[in-house]
Design an enzyme around this catalytic site. Structure first.
Site, PDB file in Angstrom:
ATOM      1  N   HIS A 107       2.649   3.033   0.699  1.00 25.35           N
ATOM      2  CA  HIS A 107       1.761   1.875   0.890  1.00 25.35           C
ATOM      3  C   HIS A 107       0.400   2.260   0.334  1.00 25.35           C
ATOM      4  O   HIS A 107      -0.218   3.226   0.769  1.00 25.35           O
ATOM      5  CB  HIS A 107       1.637   1.496   2.366  1.00 25.35           C
ATOM      6  CG  HIS A 107       0.796   0.268   2.568  1.00 25.35           C
ATOM      7  ND1 HIS A 107       1.330  -1.009   2.548  1.00 25.35           N
ATOM      8  CD2 HIS A 107      -0.541   0.111   2.760  1.00 25.35           C
ATOM      9  CE1 HIS A 107       0.361  -1.888   2.719  1.00 25.35           C
ATOM     10  NE2 HIS A 107      -0.784  -1.225   2.858  1.00 25.35           N
ATOM     11  N   CYS A 108      -0.057   1.488  -0.658  1.00 25.63           N
ATOM     12  CA  CYS A 108      -1.289   1.834  -1.366  1.00 25.63           C
ATOM     13  C   CYS A 108      -2.487   1.123  -0.743  1.00 25.63           C
ATOM     14  O   CYS A 108      -2.537  -0.110  -0.734  1.00 25.63           O
ATOM     15  CB  CYS A 108      -1.167   1.447  -2.843  1.00 25.63           C
ATOM     16  SG  CYS A 108      -2.650   1.821  -3.807  1.00 25.63           S
ATOM     17  N   PRO A 109      -3.477   1.871  -0.230  1.00 22.19           N
ATOM     18  CA  PRO A 109      -4.663   1.211   0.346  1.00 22.19           C
ATOM     19  C   PRO A 109      -5.513   0.520  -0.706  1.00 22.19           C
ATOM     20  O   PRO A 109      -6.280  -0.393  -0.383  1.00 22.19           O
ATOM     21  CB  PRO A 109      -5.427   2.371   1.006  1.00 22.19           C
ATOM     22  CG  PRO A 109      -4.998   3.584   0.240  1.00 22.19           C
ATOM     23  CD  PRO A 109      -3.574   3.339  -0.136  1.00 22.19           C
ATOM     24  N   MET A 112      -3.687  -2.807  -1.142  1.00 20.01           N
ATOM     25  CA  MET A 112      -3.306  -3.446   0.124  1.00 20.01           C
ATOM     26  C   MET A 112      -1.881  -3.988   0.022  1.00 20.01           C
ATOM     27  O   MET A 112      -1.564  -5.072   0.518  1.00 20.01           O
ATOM     28  CB  MET A 112      -4.299  -4.560   0.502  1.00 20.01           C
ATOM     29  CG  MET A 112      -5.680  -4.050   0.889  1.00 20.01           C
ATOM     30  SD  MET A 112      -6.848  -5.363   1.326  1.00 20.01           S
ATOM     31  CE  MET A 112      -6.029  -6.066   2.763  1.00 20.01           C
TER      32      MET A 112
END
Length: 377
Positions: A107-109, A112
């Site tokens: 999950h890439c911050p 999002m």
């Protein structure tokens, strides 16, 4: 180590600010002073490709399992309690997205969004265009700064003050972005293209290596093999299992096979689509993300136990914290007495191994750092 932001919206705001600040200030205050119109157009096209690929990386769904999905025979049946559905191979439940993601990478911050099977090409194109644009810009900025410094005897009023200021600010900023994104891009290439693994699967691979070198893996693999192929549990195979448990010089690759690693080109095609679509903004893989081709080593054929263990589905230990029981025991160990090698059995203490939920790789990452909901695993 993955970044965790207190306010998630900053994950979008910060990249947008950096793209705008570096790209447009460099063009307006510096590049317009010495680049040709053709070169300026090329720079803007490259910058636009960053925006387009970033937009798609944010909004393109990573892919989710269909309802009532049924796994293939002789594979692990991983049921997601939160989605109330079986997970396909390579899928994981994302804690932030609150759904299972096909071939979940992380999950890439900064988007999002989860990076999964269907939007991985957008994510890689975003990294690619950032590297191309910042690399080209850094070369131009450094050359311009060198030109100004080599003409230091020229009166200062001939140089624009704004150009000198932005050169001093943008060169280190642009260089930092180029370095960090290049490291991430190389890591993704190394994992997905050259090894065929997502970042989560690379983490899993290192965890299995740790179990192997602590002599906790072989018994788990044997037990899992018998669970999947009870028809193969004969007296001869049990004797072979005992010999395998006490064999010296056994290598990790002799008993563990990552089934989805075929060759770099087919790995790239599996993740990115056909080669001519790699730079096409809407290019994507042709598959469904539910089932994946496997290498020849993973084909099951009745032979020696060591070779049959290589056919276990991924991860071969089932991806669960459990204790293996061989012949009714929890662990088999050997001792030497009066010059003879004896086998004795005892239970494994629950504290012997680190829980899968808590284990960290060499980067200090655990499953939660990739966004995986460990309660749904």
């Amino acid at each position: 180590m993955p970044v965790k932001l207190k306010w998630p919206f900053l994950g979008i705001a910060i990249p947008c600010f950096l793209i705008s600040f570096i790209g447009y200030n460099a063009h307006y205050f510096i590049l317009t002073n010495f680049l040709s119109q053709k070169e300026q157009i090329w720079f803007q096209v490259s910058l636009t490709m960053i925006w387009l690929s970033y937009y798609l990386a944010i909004y393109a769904p990573p892919g989710h399992p269909p309802r009532n999905f049924q796994p293939s025979p002789k594979t692990w049946k991983n049921y997601c309690k939160k989605c109330q559905n079986y997970k396909p191979e390579r899928a994981h439940h994302c804690k932030t997205c609150n759904s299972c993601v096909l071939a979940m990478d992380h999950h890439c911050p900064w988007t999002m969004n989860c990076v999964g099977y269907h939007n991985f090409p957008h994510f890689m194109r975003f990294l690619f265009w950032v590297i191309v644009t910042t690399g080209y810009l850094l070369v131009r900025l450094i050359l311009r700064a060198y030109f100004i410094l080599s003409n230091y005897t020229t009166p200062l009023y001939l140089w624009k003050k704004s150009e000198v200021i932005f050169l001093a600010v943008l060169i280190p900023m642009d260089g930092f972005i180029l370095l960090t994104i290049s490291i991430l891009f190389i890591r993704c290439l190394s994992n997905q293209i050259f090894c065929g693994r997502t970042q989560i699967e690379t983490w899993e691979y290192e965890r299995l290596e740790g179990l192997f070198y602590r002599k906790r893996l072989i018994s788990l693999l044997i037990q899992n093999f018998w669970d999947l192929h009870p028809e193969c549990r004969t007296h001869e195979v049990e004797n072979e299992a005992t010999r395998l448990l006490t064999q010296r010089g056994l290598k990790f690759d002799n008993i563990v096979n990552f089934p989805y690693d075929i060759d770099p080109l087919r790995n790239a095609t599996q993740f990115l689509g056909v080669p001519y679509s790699w730079l096409w903004p809407l290019g994507r893989p042709a598959g469904t993300g539910l089932f994946f081709p496997k290498n020849d080593i993973s084909d099951f054929e009745e032979s020696e136990l060591q070779d049959m263990l290589l056919s276990l589905p991924w991860p071969p230990d089932g991806g669960r914290d459990k204790v293996a029981c061989i012949n009714g025991s929890s662990r088999i160990e050997t001792v030497v007495k009066n010059g003879e090698q004896l086998i004795r059995k005892r239970a494994i203490d629950s504290g012997d191994t680190i829980s899968r939920k808590k284990w960290q790789n060499t980067w200090g990452e655990n499953l939660e750092d990739f966004g995986v909901d460990i309660d749904a695993e």
